[in-house]
Design a protein around this motif. Structure first.
Motif, PDB file in Angstrom:
ATOM      1  N   SER A 147      -1.430   6.981  -4.598  1.00 34.15           N
ATOM      2  CA  SER A 147      -2.670   7.759  -4.561  1.00 34.15           C
ATOM      3  C   SER A 147      -2.385   9.253  -4.626  1.00 34.15           C
ATOM      4  CB  SER A 147      -3.489   7.417  -3.317  1.00 34.15           C
ATOM      5  OG  SER A 147      -3.074   8.210  -2.238  1.00 34.15           O
ATOM      6  N   GLY A 148      -3.343   9.945  -5.233  1.00 36.63           N
ATOM      7  CA  GLY A 148      -3.233  11.394  -5.358  1.00 36.63           C
ATOM      8  C   GLY A 148      -4.123  12.075  -4.333  1.00 36.63           C
ATOM      9  N   LYS A 149      -4.434  13.314  -4.629  1.00 40.28           N
ATOM     10  CA  LYS A 149      -5.389  14.052  -3.790  1.00 40.28           C
ATOM     11  C   LYS A 149      -6.732  13.332  -3.807  1.00 40.28           C
ATOM     12  CE  LYS A 149      -5.307  17.965  -5.925  1.00 40.28           C
ATOM     13  NZ  LYS A 149      -5.481  19.341  -6.392  1.00 40.28           N
ATOM     14  N   ASN A 150      -7.518  13.496  -2.744  1.00 37.56           N
ATOM     15  CA  ASN A 150      -8.851  12.896  -2.667  1.00 37.56           C
ATOM     16  C   ASN A 150      -8.839  11.384  -2.923  1.00 37.56           C
ATOM     17  OD1 ASN A 150      -9.860  15.577  -2.379  1.00 37.56           O
ATOM     18  ND2 ASN A 150      -9.779  15.813  -4.614  1.00 37.56           N
ATOM     19  N   SER A 151      -7.743  10.770  -2.509  1.00 38.13           N
ATOM     20  CA  SER A 151      -7.618   9.303  -2.603  1.00 38.13           C
ATOM     21  C   SER A 151      -7.746   8.751  -4.016  1.00 38.13           C
ATOM     22  CB  SER A 151      -8.670   8.615  -1.714  1.00 38.13           C
ATOM     23  OG  SER A 151      -8.511   9.028  -0.375  1.00 38.13           O
ATOM     24  N   VAL A 152      -7.480   9.562  -5.024  1.00 41.58           N
ATOM     25  CA  VAL A 152      -7.594   9.026  -6.385  1.00 41.58           C
ATOM     26  C   VAL A 152      -6.472   8.012  -6.635  1.00 41.58           C
ATOM     27  CG1 VAL A 152      -6.308  10.916  -7.494  1.00 41.58           C
ATOM     28  CG2 VAL A 152      -7.906   9.557  -8.847  1.00 41.58           C
ATOM     29  N   ILE A 153      -6.885   6.827  -7.115  1.00 47.83           N
ATOM     30  CA  ILE A 153      -5.928   5.763  -7.469  1.00 47.83           C
ATOM     31  C   ILE A 153      -5.765   5.846  -8.975  1.00 47.83           C
ATOM     32  CG2 ILE A 153      -5.539   3.250  -7.515  1.00 47.83           C
ATOM     33  CD1 ILE A 153      -5.525   4.395  -4.682  1.00 47.83           C
ATOM     34  N   PHE A 154      -4.546   6.067  -9.453  1.00 45.47           N
ATOM     35  CA  PHE A 154      -4.398   6.270 -10.904  1.00 45.47           C
ATOM     36  C   PHE A 154      -3.319   5.420 -11.560  1.00 45.47           C
ATOM     37  CE2 PHE A 154      -0.601   8.851 -10.539  1.00 45.47           C
ATOM     38  CZ  PHE A 154      -0.709   9.416  -9.267  1.00 45.47           C
ATOM     39  N   SER A 155      -2.445   4.800 -10.783  1.00 42.81           N
ATOM     40  CA  SER A 155      -1.356   4.043 -11.413  1.00 42.81           C
ATOM     41  C   SER A 155      -1.902   2.827 -12.170  1.00 42.81           C
ATOM     42  CB  SER A 155      -0.372   3.572 -10.344  1.00 42.81           C
ATOM     43  OG  SER A 155       0.234   2.349 -10.723  1.00 42.81           O
ATOM     44  N   THR A 162       6.487   9.943  -2.908  1.00 46.81           N
ATOM     45  CA  THR A 162       7.626  10.221  -2.024  1.00 46.81           C
ATOM     46  C   THR A 162       7.587   9.404  -0.734  1.00 46.81           C
ATOM     47  OG1 THR A 162       6.369  12.173  -1.355  1.00 46.81           O
ATOM     48  CG2 THR A 162       8.157  12.518  -2.921  1.00 46.81           C
ATOM     49  N   ASP A 163       6.565   8.569  -0.589  1.00 43.36           N
ATOM     50  CA  ASP A 163       6.508   7.696   0.595  1.00 43.36           C
ATOM     51  C   ASP A 163       6.788   6.228   0.252  1.00 43.36           C
ATOM     52  OD1 ASP A 163       6.024   9.748   2.377  1.00 43.36           O
ATOM     53  OD2 ASP A 163       3.834   9.580   2.224  1.00 43.36           O
ATOM     54  N   ILE A 164       7.074   5.966  -1.018  1.00 44.39           N
ATOM     55  CA  ILE A 164       7.319   4.565  -1.421  1.00 44.39           C
ATOM     56  C   ILE A 164       8.496   3.970  -0.633  1.00 44.39           C
ATOM     57  CG2 ILE A 164       8.061   3.073  -3.350  1.00 44.39           C
ATOM     58  CD1 ILE A 164       6.376   4.848  -5.234  1.00 44.39           C
ATOM     59  N   ASP A 168       4.033  15.413  -3.246  1.00 38.86           N
ATOM     60  CA  ASP A 168       4.662  14.753  -4.396  1.00 38.86           C
ATOM     61  C   ASP A 168       5.018  15.718  -5.529  1.00 38.86           C
ATOM     62  OD1 ASP A 168       4.773  12.213  -3.434  1.00 38.86           O
ATOM     63  OD2 ASP A 168       3.003  11.471  -4.513  1.00 38.86           O
ATOM     64  N   ARG A 169       4.515  16.956  -5.418  1.00 39.48           N
ATOM     65  CA  ARG A 169       4.563  17.826  -6.603  1.00 39.48           C
ATOM     66  C   ARG A 169       5.974  18.203  -7.058  1.00 39.48           C
ATOM     67  NH1 ARG A 169      -0.694  21.325  -7.604  1.00 39.48           N
ATOM     68  NH2 ARG A 169      -2.104  19.548  -7.499  1.00 39.48           N
ATOM     69  N   THR A 170       6.810  18.573  -6.139  1.00 41.39           N
ATOM     70  CA  THR A 170       8.176  18.976  -6.525  1.00 41.39           C
ATOM     71  C   THR A 170       8.925  17.806  -7.148  1.00 41.39           C
ATOM     72  OG1 THR A 170       8.154  20.509  -4.679  1.00 41.39           O
ATOM     73  CG2 THR A 170      10.291  20.067  -5.690  1.00 41.39           C
TER      74      THR A 170
END
Lengths: 226, 226
Positions: B8-16, B41-43, B124-126
């Protein structure tokens, strides 16, 4: 008995992808049929003269063309014989594979158009050269010579998808050959029966193994395996 | 209850794309599940730390990843629930469609890599920028800017095959949505949830209708239809 009108060239070579699809479907369904070898320029002599393409299948009182229509007819008319789709999903797979296989045809045409011409019956030559040269806007031998390498590259890139699939499954339809297998077989057989410059050994490994399994399952004598 | 670890990204967006495939599969099978929103980075914090990719599905005593593995598990573990394959041919179709959909991914990545970056959680950005810029050998914003138009063209050419199929059939798997539909939905949803430059109206007509039918069947709130 079922009659199958198939496009044929010199020395009875059967090369149309659509005719091969139906031929394999009949073999799979274990239906006896007689093949009527037909020249391009004799298609209008079939039945009542309304057909513009082969294969044409005549059975009992029905006369139909278009390979997918013929397959649907065979499934409906002979439900007790081995199925070509096996399920609605097998039918959906066949439809997707048919669209995918169509994307190979422009490449195959560019790889083999002059070789196809060289396999035709004499009476088809003028018709074929005129219509195809009008389509390409060029001499057939020049089309093939100029396009062969690029078309082969494009063709092999597209075949990667099939190769990936065949790494995971023995046949396109799963554990046994089904109509989706016959669709792709027809397209490749069109190239392999006519090309003087592309042979079965040029196919990716798993695709080659799959192709030879189809040939042996249905006793197809392919020049490549003789 | 089943736990689904999803990127998930910002604002809980699910994109995978792979997470969407499994999410739709769970909805289709009418299985209750809780989504665990997970950063790239939390996988490695999931379960025993051995997983390198999501989705990860935890159910009873099993913890598995890889979308196709998860689907096979769900089919085996919940045979009384609506099937994702329906038949061996549905499984074969899923495999072929998975290979085909993979061919869309390099185009989607080039169309949206900077937009995907902009949707990531800060932590996750870096990691994302470093690994993806190392892969492309270029700044992400430059990759997207330079590649967008050509990648979009290539993507739409590939979608022609799906469009042709959807002219003939309501869903990829036939008359009702099945796992092959969820595979392609996942790939398109990856693009549509992240891209600032490609929207559902850019899809071919039948593909767009099919996409919206999947959204409504499974109550997917897509930003494009709000």
């Amino acid at each position: 008995m079922i009659k199958l009108y198939e496009l044929s060239g010199k020395n009875s070579v059967i090369f149309s992808p659509y005719c091969w699809r139906v031929r394999l479907a009949l073999l799979h369904k274990q239906l006896k049929f007689s093949s009527v070898e037909t020249a391009f320029t004799d298609i209008t002599k079939i039945h009542d003269g309304t057909f513009k393409t082969v294969p044409v299948l005549c059975d009992d009182k029905i006369n139909i063309n278009d390979s997918f229509n013929i397959i649907e007819y065979l499934e409906a008319a002979y439900p007790a014989k081995p199925s070509l789709f096996k399920s609605n999903e097998g039918r959906a797979l066949s439809m997707f594979i048919e669209a995918w296989a169509s994307s190979l045809h422009p490449d195959i045409a560019r790889m083999a158009i002059a070789d196809i011409y060289s396999h035709l019956q004499d009476k088809d030559r003028t018709y074929f050269r005129e219509t195809r040269e009008s389509f390409f806007g060029k001499n057939l031998e020049i089309v093939q010579e100029e396009s062969f390498e690029l078309a082969k590259e494009s063709f092999l890139v597209k075949l990667n998808l099939l190769e990936k699939h065949l790494i995971k499954t023995e046949f396109i339809g799963g554990e046994c050959p089904l109509y989706p297998d016959f669709i792709v077989f027809g397209s490749l057989q069109w190239l392999l029966t006519t090309s003087l410059h592309f042979e079965v050994n040029n196919l990716p490994d798993n695709t080659k193994i799959w192709f030879s399994k189809i040939c042996s399952t249905y006793s197809i004598k392919n020049k490549e395996f003789e």
